[in-house]
Design a protein around this motif. Structure first.
Motif, PDB file in Angstrom:
ATOM      1  N   GLY A  50       0.787  -1.243   0.000  1.00 14.85           N
ATOM      2  CA  GLY A  50       0.000   0.000   0.000  1.00 14.85           C
ATOM      3  C   GLY A  50       0.811   1.280   0.000  1.00 14.85           C
TER       4      GLY A  50
ATOM      5  N   VAL B 152       2.709   5.376   6.020  1.00  9.95           N
ATOM      6  CA  VAL B 152       1.273   5.665   5.935  1.00  9.95           C
ATOM      7  C   VAL B 152       1.042   7.178   6.041  1.00  9.95           C
ATOM      8  CG1 VAL B 152      -0.853   5.505   7.305  1.00  9.95           C
ATOM      9  CG2 VAL B 152       0.414   3.434   6.729  1.00  9.95           C
TER      10      VAL B 152
ATOM     11  N   GLU C 220      -6.458   6.750  -1.692  1.00 12.10           N
ATOM     12  CA  GLU C 220      -6.202   5.407  -1.171  1.00 12.10           C
ATOM     13  C   GLU C 220      -5.884   5.424   0.312  1.00 12.10           C
ATOM     14  OE1 GLU C 220      -3.519   5.637  -4.127  1.00 12.10           O
ATOM     15  OE2 GLU C 220      -4.093   3.847  -5.244  1.00 12.10           O
TER      16      GLU C 220
ATOM     17  N   ARG D  78      -4.994   2.027   2.109  1.00 13.15           N
ATOM     18  CA  ARG D  78      -3.542   1.911   2.309  1.00 13.15           C
ATOM     19  C   ARG D  78      -3.217   1.471   3.730  1.00 13.15           C
ATOM     20  NH1 ARG D  78      -2.226   6.932   1.482  1.00 13.15           N
ATOM     21  NH2 ARG D  78      -2.028   6.551  -0.738  1.00 13.15           N
TER      22      ARG D  78
END
Ligand code: HEM
Ligand code: FES
Lengths: 260, 257
Positions: free
Chosen positions: A127, A182, A194, A198
């Motif tokens: 991700g 992140v 996303e 993610r």
């Protein structure tokens, strides 16, 4: 100066390793730790011995390839620097220095001090990206980013992915790494589409790799060569909770991600 | 995967459960302290409060049940995470150095938590179930009755219990461990629930330490006051009254108050 090195030697993942002690040749205190290993390896080679395998690349603190746990602390005695920027003047003549590989189940030893950190790459693949057309840079001002968000995203983006956080954590947790990745994308407008998919994907890949969980000891932050803050872990925790509430990924094959 | 399964399976989900259960337990610990501090008011006040709780069994047992379940969740997730964390580093470091930059409280959460659990168990048997053999005094807690009302005399029981110094010492150790646990736990709770940012982070750390100190001083003030003599005369009167009430002679002279 000279030091005594107590180094972990291991032929490969399948063979058990052990510590070996070496007396170094004469060293310059202004050598980096890696340069010291180069000198030791030269000496070992001329003596017909197997040189010590260790990871390195840029040697200027930006690639995240160097590793090593030096006297119990990843990247050596100082804060905010990588092993490649640790210098021998931080040690005393005659010191015995204990050098170990990063230890974690998801980081199997490849040889001596080199460990396999592909687990971190797999978390990124799960991700750590944004899906945009690349190749043509858009006009920078068409997408306004608040200064605070840009600064914070930059702080997170400073993560070089070395894995020292995992090595230092008493639980071998990769949360600082995952949180930095992140947050770096989640703080910027390009990362919004996303954002929740993610965080779910990366956290769950992290769990699948077998990293431990965070108990907020703060060791990761303290050893991070880029001084990434623990606050990013709180941010990841928040995003994951929001993702749960939104039901992101609840049904496989149906993207439930909703931008904030 | 549904949100529920994620909550139980993912490391972050487990941390939410631990932090959420911890939050409610901290709330209880604070409320319990406020209730207990009525010990510093005249005896009828805390006795009336205790009688109020005892005479509302639905409320009492509702709260007890919730707390019990939460303690189960808290310990369960603690052990599960501990197992996962241990498995994540099969080969330890040879260096004797402790985890760099970590506090003692943060490294010993499971240990302090389990010792707190043992202390809580003793505390429940001591003052809630009133196992008389555990109280270290010949006074029977069951029999202590408030002279004016005939209700259970909690004030007298606290005096009788803490007058025994080894018991008070044991409580002091238990409370100190709880406060050690919370000095890290409360800050960790904000972190686990995502309620922390660069602005509030230092504040949260200070709040956790302050709360731990307030709880420590608050809880320990009660056994300390007893050991310094608070309530001794009152206890003597209650004991005399109880003995008189229990005496077999029908010509019972009314106890002097
Ligand atoms: C009864 C036995 C207990 C055990 C075995 C236990 C164990 C633990 C463990 C292992 C942690 C995780 C530490 C960390 O994440 O760094 C923790 C966190 C915590 N505990 Fe306990 N504990 C117990 C009792 C309590 C009690 C009585 C309270 C409240 C009064 C409490 C409040 C907390 C809080 C607020 C946290 C922080 C949650 C988090 O990490 O996010 N615990 N506990
Ligand atoms: S070798 Fe690139 S960061 Fe050290």
């Amino acid at each position: 100066m000279k030091v005594k090195l107590k180094v972990w030697r291991q032929k490969n993942a399948a063979t058990p390793g052990r510590f070996e002690t070496y007396d170094t040749p004469e060293l310059n205190p202004n050598m980096s730790f890696l340069e010291m290993l180069d000198v030791v390896n030269e000496d070992l080679t001329t003596r017909g011995l197997e040189p010590i395998a260790f990871d390195h690349d840029c040697r200027e603190g930006i690639c995240g390839t160097c590793s090593l746990v030096i006297n119990g602390k990843p990247h050596g005695p100082h804060r905010g620097v990588a092993t490649c920027q640790t210098y021998l003047r931080s040690f005393r003549d005659g010191d015995t220095i204990l050098v170990e590989p990063f230890r974690a189940r998801p980081f199997p030893v490849i040889k001596d001090l080199i460990v396999n950190r592909k687990a971190l790459d797999r978390i990124m693949q799960a991700g750590g990206f944004i899906s945009v057309r690349t190749g043509s840079a858009p006009e920078a001002n068409s997408l306004p980013v608040p200064k605070e968000a840009a600064d914070l995203a930059m702080d997170a983006a400073a993560c070089i992915g070395c894995g020292a956080c995992v090595a230092a954590c008493k639980n071998a947790s990769a949360m600082l790494f995952v949180a930095a990745k992140v947050s770096h994308l989640g703080l910027l407008p390009q990362g919004q589409p996303e954002r929740y998919r993610r965080v779910v994907a990366m956290v769950e890949q992290m769990d699948r790799e077998g990293f431990g969980a965070c108990t907020v000891t703060g060791s990761c932050e303290a050893v991070c060569p880029k001084s990434i803050s623990l606050d990013f872990i709180a941010r990841m925790n928040r995003d994951y909770a929001v993702a749960l509430f939104k039901g992101v990924g609840a049904r496989p094959g149906r993207a439930a991600a909703v931008p904030a | 995967m549904s949100a529920w399964i994620r909550l139980l399976r993912s490391s972050l989900g487990l941390k939410y459960l631990m932090a959420g259960s911890g939050l409610v337990l901290v709330g209880f610990v604070c409320g319990h302290l406020v209730g207990n501090l009525q010990f510093f008011l005249p005896p009828p006040v805390i006795n009336r409060y205790a009688h109020f709780l005892q005479s509302n069994p639905e409320l009492l047992w509702g709260v007890r049940l919730i707390l019990l379940v939460l303690v189960g969740v808290h310990i369960g997730t603690a052990l599960r995470l501990w197992a996962l964390n241990r498995a994540a580093r099969p080969q330890p470091y040879a260096s004797p150095a402790t985890a760099y930059g970590s506090t003692l409280a943060s490294r010993t959460m499971l240990l302090s938590g389990l010792m707190v659990a043992a202390f809580v168990l003793y505390h429940l048997l001591h003052y809630t179930v009133k196992v008389e053999s555990l109280n270290g005094t010949p006074l029977a807690f069951h029999q202590l009755r408030e002279p004016a009302t005939g209700h259970a005399d909690v004030f007298a029981m606290m005096v009788a219990g803490f007058r025994v110094w080894p018991v008070s010492l044991f409580y002091a150790v238990g409370i100190a461990l709880l406060c050690l646990h919370l000095s890290h736990g409360v800050a960790a709770m904000f972190q686990s629930l995502g309620l922390r940012n660069p602005v509030y982070a230092p504040l949260i750390q200070r709040l956790a330490r302050l709360l731990a100190v307030v709880l420590l001083v608050g809880y320990l003030s009660i056994p300390a006051a007893v050991l310094l003599g608070r309530g001794q005369n009152y206890l003597r009167r209650v004991v005399e009254h109880t003995a008189a009430a229990l005496a077999p002679t029908p010509a019972n002279p009314p106890a002097a108050h």
